[in-house]
Scaffold this motif. Structure first.
Motif, PDB file in Angstrom:
ATOM      1  N   ASN A  31       2.152   1.884   1.244  1.00 18.90           N
ATOM      2  CA  ASN A  31       1.583   2.786   0.241  1.00 18.90           C
ATOM      3  C   ASN A  31       2.559   2.979  -0.900  1.00 18.90           C
ATOM      4  OD1 ASN A  31      -0.978   3.991   1.038  1.00 18.90           O
ATOM      5  ND2 ASN A  31       0.153   4.523   2.886  1.00 18.90           N
ATOM      6  N   GLU A  41      -1.286  17.026 -18.122  1.00 18.75           N
ATOM      7  CA  GLU A  41      -2.021  16.168 -17.217  1.00 18.75           C
ATOM      8  C   GLU A  41      -1.142  15.589 -16.115  1.00 18.75           C
ATOM      9  OE1 GLU A  41      -4.750  13.980 -19.474  1.00 18.75           O
ATOM     10  OE2 GLU A  41      -5.690  13.086 -17.752  1.00 18.75           O
ATOM     11  N   ILE A  46      -2.729   5.268  -6.769  1.00 14.09           N
ATOM     12  CA  ILE A  46      -2.355   4.953  -5.384  1.00 14.09           C
ATOM     13  C   ILE A  46      -2.674   3.498  -5.068  1.00 14.09           C
ATOM     14  CG2 ILE A  46      -2.762   5.503  -2.947  1.00 14.09           C
ATOM     15  CD1 ILE A  46      -3.581   8.325  -3.890  1.00 14.09           C
ATOM     16  N   ASN A  48      -2.535   1.071  -1.697  1.00 10.18           N
ATOM     17  CA  ASN A  48      -2.197   0.991  -0.269  1.00 10.18           C
ATOM     18  C   ASN A  48      -2.244  -0.441   0.250  1.00 10.18           C
ATOM     19  OD1 ASN A  48      -4.915   0.721  -0.339  1.00 10.18           O
ATOM     20  ND2 ASN A  48      -5.394   2.405   1.047  1.00 10.18           N
ATOM     21  N   LEU A  66       0.325  -5.583  -6.476  1.00 11.32           N
ATOM     22  CA  LEU A  66      -0.565  -6.015  -7.567  1.00 11.32           C
ATOM     23  C   LEU A  66      -0.908  -4.792  -8.419  1.00 11.32           C
ATOM     24  CD1 LEU A  66      -2.977  -8.302  -5.534  1.00 11.32           C
ATOM     25  CD2 LEU A  66      -1.541  -9.063  -7.417  1.00 11.32           C
ATOM     26  N   LYS A  68      -3.201  -4.276 -10.563  1.00  6.66           N
ATOM     27  CA  LYS A  68      -4.632  -3.954 -10.657  1.00  6.66           C
ATOM     28  C   LYS A  68      -5.141  -3.231  -9.410  1.00  6.66           C
ATOM     29  CE  LYS A  68      -6.363  -6.123 -14.486  1.00  6.66           C
ATOM     30  NZ  LYS A  68      -7.414  -5.756 -15.415  1.00  6.66           N
ATOM     31  N   ALA A  69      -4.352  -3.230  -8.345  1.00  8.91           N
ATOM     32  CA  ALA A  69      -4.809  -2.591  -7.114  1.00  8.91           C
ATOM     33  C   ALA A  69      -4.437  -1.104  -7.060  1.00  8.91           C
ATOM     34  CB  ALA A  69      -4.241  -3.326  -5.900  1.00  8.91           C
ATOM     35  N   GLU A  71      -5.259   2.554  -7.711  1.00  3.38           N
ATOM     36  CA  GLU A  71      -6.528   3.263  -7.894  1.00  3.38           C
ATOM     37  C   GLU A  71      -6.266   4.667  -8.422  1.00  3.38           C
ATOM     38  OE1 GLU A  71      -9.800   2.348  -7.285  1.00  3.38           O
ATOM     39  OE2 GLU A  71      -9.100   0.295  -7.055  1.00  3.38           O
ATOM     40  N   PHE A  72      -7.006   5.030  -9.464  1.00  9.47           N
ATOM     41  CA  PHE A  72      -6.907   6.359 -10.048  1.00  9.47           C
ATOM     42  C   PHE A  72      -8.239   7.061  -9.842  1.00  9.47           C
ATOM     43  CE2 PHE A  72      -2.980   5.838 -12.531  1.00  9.47           C
ATOM     44  CZ  PHE A  72      -2.798   4.470 -12.395  1.00  9.47           C
ATOM     45  N   ASP A  73      -8.219   8.410  -9.814  1.00 10.29           N
ATOM     46  CA  ASP A  73      -9.488   9.099  -9.559  1.00 10.29           C
ATOM     47  C   ASP A  73     -10.430   9.014 -10.756  1.00 10.29           C
ATOM     48  OD1 ASP A  73      -7.897  10.729 -11.022  1.00 10.29           O
ATOM     49  OD2 ASP A  73      -8.313  12.564  -9.913  1.00 10.29           O
ATOM     50  N   ARG A  74      -9.879   8.865 -11.963  1.00  9.47           N
ATOM     51  CA  ARG A  74     -10.746   8.741 -13.130  1.00  9.47           C
ATOM     52  C   ARG A  74     -10.613   7.348 -13.734  1.00  9.47           C
ATOM     53  NH1 ARG A  74      -8.378  13.530 -15.395  1.00  9.47           N
ATOM     54  NH2 ARG A  74      -8.182  12.324 -17.271  1.00  9.47           N
ATOM     55  N   ALA A  75     -11.759   6.742 -14.029  1.00  9.09           N
ATOM     56  CA  ALA A  75     -11.785   5.349 -14.479  1.00  9.09           C
ATOM     57  C   ALA A  75     -11.000   5.133 -15.771  1.00  9.09           C
ATOM     58  CB  ALA A  75     -13.228   4.896 -14.666  1.00  9.09           C
ATOM     59  N   LEU A  76     -11.051   6.135 -16.658  1.00  8.29           N
ATOM     60  CA  LEU A  76     -10.377   5.997 -17.953  1.00  8.29           C
ATOM     61  C   LEU A  76      -8.864   5.857 -17.767  1.00  8.29           C
ATOM     62  CD1 LEU A  76     -11.485   6.050 -20.856  1.00  8.29           C
ATOM     63  CD2 LEU A  76     -10.762   8.424 -21.002  1.00  8.29           C
ATOM     64  N   GLN A  78      -7.360   4.629 -15.155  1.00  8.73           N
ATOM     65  CA  GLN A  78      -7.104   3.307 -14.596  1.00  8.73           C
ATOM     66  C   GLN A  78      -7.133   2.239 -15.682  1.00  8.73           C
ATOM     67  OE1 GLN A  78      -8.886   2.889 -10.872  1.00  8.73           O
ATOM     68  NE2 GLN A  78      -8.457   0.731 -10.644  1.00  8.73           N
ATOM     69  N   GLU A  79      -8.107   2.363 -16.586  1.00  4.31           N
ATOM     70  CA  GLU A  79      -8.222   1.387 -17.679  1.00  4.31           C
ATOM     71  C   GLU A  79      -7.022   1.478 -18.616  1.00  4.31           C
ATOM     72  OE1 GLU A  79     -13.020   1.647 -17.353  1.00  4.31           O
ATOM     73  OE2 GLU A  79     -12.101   2.316 -19.217  1.00  4.31           O
TER      74      GLU A  79
END
Lengths: 186, 211
Positions: A31, A41, A46, A48, A66, A68-69, A71-76, A78-79
């Motif tokens: 992790n 903010e 995360i 894993n 990686l 790209k792997a 993960e954020f809770d909000r898509a924006l 992550q982008e």
């Protein structure tokens, strides 16, 4: 006679090598959490599915991840993370190669928590930097796990945070690592 | 479309209808009465078109009516108000948008875990250009299921005994209970590249327990 002897010898040698304790450990489910805390903010990514290798005979420790792997809770978020900051298409992987400097202090066969210091090279966003981190190795019933928390400066890795979002993205990012190893039989 | 998008669309449509109705009440009825275009419009916007219409109708008609220029100004303000509403709701929608659910996404490609792993171990950069960030439906034999603090990892056999396709799933996946080691399973996820295994994130089980 000679060939029989040689065969027996090689078989026993083979059996002996099979019996030896593994020195290499690995995990494909480490992790890694990326945490930026700014006044306006809190951003947390995360991952894993990080890969890690640990050699207990030399204290060598490696991580690969990686981008790209994450993960954020909000898509924006992550982008923005992938497109504006990490530039994941250009630099898809990050890795760390280092050594546990005090690995002789860790009794790998005895249950317990051991404080360790790891120094090595962290490569992210195409930039390689020396990093030193404090961590903990836990040995419990033959299972080895490692945890560490350390900070890195985005500016050290040529990641520019625009002034407009200074209150939203912190230049100092906290990295948390949790890694539960198992013997590597490769 | 997700539920959020429907709600947003619904609110936007409601706002639009309210603004149009209010405009007509104020323009056609309010302008000719003591209450005036401005007050009638504001009342209709805030209290709703029907109450606004009632209040406007209660107002008496004055002697003279000449408010053409003001009408134009208010029409522009009205347009600005509506545009503002749309922009704010779009902004809020973007801010709170979550990642699309993999279950709702159509698979771009279907492949077996062994073929996917072999493609990657033969030529990583070429495979990246084909598979990376695509929604992939992978069929394979479960060689490992691991629960972790931050989710679940299912490893699909890559045909070499050690590495394969690593899929991260949410603990809430309903089909997870049926997933067992050595069963064949179909998993849909987003390919993010290769480390030791090919890595798929945000996976969902499409079809479990196919022996």
């Amino acid at each position: 006679m000679k060939t029989i002897f040689a065969t027996i010898l090689s078989i026993s040698l083979f059996a002996f090598t099979l019996k030896t304790e593994p020195t290499k450990y690995f995990t494909r489910e480490a992790n890694i959490t990326f945490l930026s805390e700014a006044p306006l903010e809190k951003i947390e990514g995360i991952n894993n599915q990080a890969v890690s290798m640990l050699d207990i005979s030399t204290g060598q420790i490696e991580f690969a991840v990686l981008m790209k792997a994450f993960e954020f809770d909000r898509a924006l978020l992550q982008e923005h993370f992938n497109e504006n900051y990490a530039e994941s298409d250009k630099f898809p992987k990050s890795n760390f190669k280092g050594n546990i400097t005090n690995f002789a202090d860790v009794k790998w066969a005895v249950d317990g928590d051991y404080s360790v210091t790891v120094t090595g090279k962290l490569t992210m966003h195409g930039v390689t930097k020396d990093v030193t981190a404090k961590g903990k190795i836990t040995v419990k019933a033959g299972a080895i796990s490692a945890t560490s928390t350390f900070n890195v400066l985005m500016s050290d890795f040529n990641i520019v945070i625009p002034t407009v979002v200074k209150d939203k993205v912190n230049n100092s990012v906290k990295i948390e690592v949790i890694s539960n190893y198992k013997p590597y039989l490769g | 479309m997700t539920t959020n998008q429907y709600i947003l669309l619904f609110i936007s449509a409601g706002l639009l209808i309210r603004v149009i109705l209010s405009y007509f009440i104020a323009k056609k009825i309010g302008t000719g009465r003591n209450i005036g275009y401005k007050n009638s419009l504001i009342l209709s916007l805030i209290l709703g078109a029907i109450i606004g219409l009632g209040i406007t109708l209660l107002s008496k008609k004055p002697e003279t009516t000449n408010r053409k220029r003001r009408d134009v100004v208010f029409a522009i303000l009205l347009f600005g108000f509506f545009l503002g509403c749309v922009l704010v709701s779009y902004g809020l929608f973007e801010y709170f948008r979550t990642n699309a659910k993999t279950a709702d996404l159509e698979a771009d490609l279907k492949i077996s875990a062994i073929d996917l792993y072999n493609a990657y171990s033969d030529n990583e950069s070429q495979s990246d250009s084909i598979y990376r960030m695509q929604v992939i439906e992978v069929t394979g034999k479960i060689s490992e299921i691991k629960k972790d603090t931050s989710g679940i990892i299912i490893l699909l056999d890559g045909g070499n005994g050690m590495f394969g396709v690593s899929c991260s799933l949410q603990e809430t996946d309903k089909e997870l209970k049926k997933a067992e080691k050595d069963n064949t399973i179909i998993i849909k996820g987003i390919c993010t590249g290769m480390l030791m295994d090919v890595v798929l994130t945000r996976c969902v089980i499409v079809q479990p327990e196919k022996k």
